[in-house]
Design a protein around this motif. Structure first.
Motif, PDB file in Angstrom:
ATOM      1  N   LEU A   1       0.709  -1.149   0.017  1.00 24.11           N
ATOM      2  CA  LEU A   1      -0.109  -0.042   0.061  1.00 24.11           C
ATOM      3  C   LEU A   1       0.766   1.297  -0.120  1.00 24.11           C
ATOM      4  N   GLU A   2       1.925   1.352   0.782  1.00 22.49           N
ATOM      5  CA  GLU A   2       3.029   2.264   0.489  1.00 22.49           C
ATOM      6  C   GLU A   2       3.364   2.671  -0.923  1.00 22.49           C
ATOM      7  N   LYS A   3       3.921   1.495  -1.528  1.00 24.90           N
ATOM      8  CA  LYS A   3       4.041   1.454  -3.029  1.00 24.90           C
ATOM      9  C   LYS A   3       2.963   2.355  -3.932  1.00 24.90           C
ATOM     10  N   ALA A   4       1.748   1.607  -3.626  1.00 27.13           N
ATOM     11  CA  ALA A   4       0.519   2.044  -4.321  1.00 27.13           C
ATOM     12  C   ALA A   4       0.399   3.631  -4.007  1.00 27.13           C
ATOM     13  N   MET A   5       0.798   4.027  -2.679  1.00 28.41           N
ATOM     14  CA  MET A   5       0.626   5.548  -2.508  1.00 28.41           C
ATOM     15  C   MET A   5       1.344   6.294  -3.407  1.00 28.41           C
ATOM     16  N   ALA A   6       2.835   5.776  -3.102  1.00 26.03           N
ATOM     17  CA  ALA A   6       3.813   6.413  -3.811  1.00 26.03           C
ATOM     18  C   ALA A   6       3.525   6.699  -5.309  1.00 26.03           C
ATOM     19  N   THR A   7       3.084   5.638  -6.063  1.00 27.51           N
ATOM     20  CA  THR A   7       2.689   5.642  -7.424  1.00 27.51           C
ATOM     21  C   THR A   7       1.457   6.625  -7.717  1.00 27.51           C
ATOM     22  N   LEU A   8       0.613   6.763  -6.839  1.00 31.75           N
ATOM     23  CA  LEU A   8      -0.597   7.758  -7.089  1.00 31.75           C
ATOM     24  C   LEU A   8      -0.100   9.262  -6.976  1.00 31.75           C
ATOM     25  N   ASN A   9       0.741   9.309  -5.880  1.00 35.57           N
ATOM     26  CA  ASN A   9       1.604  10.582  -5.638  1.00 35.57           C
ATOM     27  C   ASN A   9       2.173  11.052  -7.097  1.00 35.57           C
ATOM     28  N   ASP A  10       3.107  10.358  -7.423  1.00 39.09           N
ATOM     29  CA  ASP A  10       3.593  10.606  -8.844  1.00 39.09           C
ATOM     30  C   ASP A  10       2.659  10.909  -9.728  1.00 39.09           C
ATOM     31  N   GLN A  11       1.556  10.123  -9.800  1.00 41.64           N
ATOM     32  CA  GLN A  11       0.435  10.339 -10.867  1.00 41.64           C
ATOM     33  C   GLN A  11      -0.208  11.810 -10.694  1.00 41.64           C
ATOM     34  N   LEU A  12      -0.133  12.030  -9.639  1.00 44.86           N
ATOM     35  CA  LEU A  12      -0.878  13.503  -9.196  1.00 44.86           C
ATOM     36  C   LEU A  12      -0.023  14.430  -9.608  1.00 44.86           C
ATOM     37  N   GLU A  13       1.548  14.326  -9.214  1.00 45.47           N
ATOM     38  CA  GLU A  13       2.485  15.200  -9.801  1.00 45.47           C
ATOM     39  C   GLU A  13       2.461  15.513 -11.431  1.00 45.47           C
ATOM     40  N   MET A  14       2.031  14.484 -12.117  1.00 46.64           N
ATOM     41  CA  MET A  14       2.209  14.251 -13.572  1.00 46.64           C
ATOM     42  C   MET A  14       0.871  15.331 -14.083  1.00 46.64           C
ATOM     43  N   THR A  15       0.055  15.358 -13.373  1.00 43.25           N
ATOM     44  CA  THR A  15      -1.088  16.259 -13.779  1.00 43.25           C
ATOM     45  C   THR A  15      -1.151  17.764 -13.624  1.00 43.25           C
ATOM     46  N   ARG A  16       0.154  18.041 -13.037  1.00 41.09           N
ATOM     47  CA  ARG A  16       0.717  19.550 -13.282  1.00 41.09           C
ATOM     48  C   ARG A  16       1.463  19.658 -14.255  1.00 41.09           C
ATOM     49  N   ILE A  17       1.238  20.661 -15.288  1.00 43.57           N
ATOM     50  CA  ILE A  17       2.359  21.108 -16.035  1.00 43.57           C
ATOM     51  C   ILE A  17       3.182  21.956 -15.657  1.00 43.57           C
ATOM     52  N   LYS A  18       4.722  21.746 -15.578  1.00 46.37           N
ATOM     53  CA  LYS A  18       5.445  22.667 -14.848  1.00 46.37           C
ATOM     54  C   LYS A  18       6.791  23.159 -15.586  1.00 46.37           C
ATOM     55  N   SER A  19       7.191  24.193 -15.420  1.00 48.04           N
ATOM     56  CA  SER A  19       8.189  24.653 -16.377  1.00 48.04           C
ATOM     57  C   SER A  19       9.408  24.301 -16.085  1.00 48.04           C
ATOM     58  N   PRO A  20      10.400  23.370 -16.862  1.00 46.50           N
ATOM     59  CA  PRO A  20      11.516  22.721 -16.691  1.00 46.50           C
ATOM     60  C   PRO A  20      12.728  23.868 -16.547  1.00 46.50           C
ATOM     61  N   ILE A  21      12.292  25.232 -16.738  1.00 42.52           N
ATOM     62  CA  ILE A  21      13.550  26.076 -16.763  1.00 42.52           C
ATOM     63  C   ILE A  21      13.050  27.534 -16.134  1.00 42.52           C
ATOM     64  N   ASN A  22      13.925  28.276 -15.800  1.00 37.63           N
ATOM     65  CA  ASN A  22      13.822  29.562 -15.554  1.00 37.63           C
ATOM     66  C   ASN A  22      13.752  30.269 -17.135  1.00 37.63           C
ATOM     67  N   GLY A  23      12.669  31.269 -16.975  1.00 37.50           N
ATOM     68  CA  GLY A  23      12.541  31.912 -18.275  1.00 37.50           C
ATOM     69  C   GLY A  23      11.320  32.672 -18.394  1.00 37.50           C
ATOM     70  N   SER A  24      10.941  33.096 -19.530  1.00 35.13           N
ATOM     71  CA  SER A  24       9.697  33.849 -19.781  1.00 35.13           C
ATOM     72  C   SER A  24       8.802  32.871 -20.561  1.00 35.13           C
ATOM     73  N   VAL A  25       7.519  33.269 -20.537  1.00 38.86           N
ATOM     74  CA  VAL A  25       6.239  32.745 -21.233  1.00 38.86           C
ATOM     75  C   VAL A  25       6.422  33.320 -22.540  1.00 38.86           C
ATOM     76  N   GLU A  26       6.360  32.897 -23.660  1.00 31.96           N
ATOM     77  CA  GLU A  26       6.151  33.469 -24.966  1.00 31.96           C
ATOM     78  C   GLU A  26       5.125  32.986 -25.679  1.00 31.96           C
ATOM     79  N   GLU A  27       4.368  31.666 -25.101  1.00 27.91           N
ATOM     80  CA  GLU A  27       3.044  31.268 -26.024  1.00 27.91           C
ATOM     81  C   GLU A  27       2.491  30.362 -25.013  1.00 27.91           C
ATOM     82  N   VAL A  28       1.185  30.490 -24.921  1.00 30.94           N
ATOM     83  CA  VAL A  28       0.414  29.680 -24.221  1.00 30.94           C
ATOM     84  C   VAL A  28      -0.827  29.155 -25.070  1.00 30.94           C
TER      85      VAL A  28
END
Length: 227
Positions: free
Chosen positions: A104-131
């Protein structure tokens, strides 16, 4: 006029375009409906900052359910371990409780990873040029969602004809001319590709640009004069 030796500079002129050292089209890691967009064109973002959110309601429900099961399994394991430490009960009961808790601890860790994947994050510092996102729109992996550009290091990228491959080398002096600003910047070639594009028979070269009065913009056209 008396004929005498002097230096002769011949320039090969090619068209190039301005690009940031990092110019990234960020896409979603998993498909889903967009529930929120947190940035707009021109915003400055940091590495790891959330740009948009994909619907994660189902994942949240799964996490809540798994957490409840994990809490029960952990409580049961602690009781079995306390008994086993006192040599009370069977080893099978103790190992079964331990195995259930760890799974169940492994299942929880997998679900938390999936939760993070629902967030689109910036891989770098910079400016947003297109949305390219709107609330309610479906996002999918590989589909450009937000373009983030870092202009702390600016370069000009140019395609050069294959015939000049033996002559154009790293370190060659160049003059980059911006017609819109009527400005020339002296630099040198920092990279030449070893790959010939089979479609147009050209290879790519890059020129690093230093600070100037030119307001650099992604894909701005420039004339690259290679000495």
């Amino acid at each position: 006029t008396e004929a005498k030796p002097e230096e002769f500079n011949h320039f090969l002129e090619v068209q190039g375009k301005v690009d940031g050292e990092d110019n990234i089209a960020v896409s979603a890691q998993m498909p889903g409906s967009i529930t929120a967009v947190y940035v707009k064109e021109g915003d400055q973002v940091r590495k790891g900052q959330i740009l948009a959110q994909i619907d994660n309601s189902i994942t949240q429900q799964q996490i809540a359910s798994t957490k409840q099961q994990l809490d029960f399994a952990t409580n049961l394991y602690n009781k079995q371990k306390a008994l086993w430490d006192k040599q009370i009960g069977s080893e099978i009961q103790y190992l079964t409780a331990k195995n259930n808790k760890e799974n169940l601890e492994k299942a929880m860790a997998t679900l938390n990873d999936q939760l993070e994947m629902t967030r689109i994050k910036s891989p770098i510092n910079g400016s947003v040029e297109e949305v390219n996102l709107k609330v309610g729109q479906m996002a999918s992996p590989g589909q450009p969602a937000v373009r983030v550009v870092n202009f702390s290091n600016v370069q000009v990228v140019a395609e050069i004809a294959e015939a000049y491959a033996p002559k154009v080398k790293v370190g060659d002096k160049v003059i980059v001319y911006f017609p819109d600003f009527n400005t020339e910047i002296a630099s040198q070639i920092r990279f030449t590709s070893k790959y010939i594009n089979p479609v147009n028979r050209t290879f790519q070269s890059e020129v690093r640009l230093g600070p100037s009065k030119v307001e650099y913009r992604a894909n701005m056209m420039a004339v690259v004069k290679i000495n």
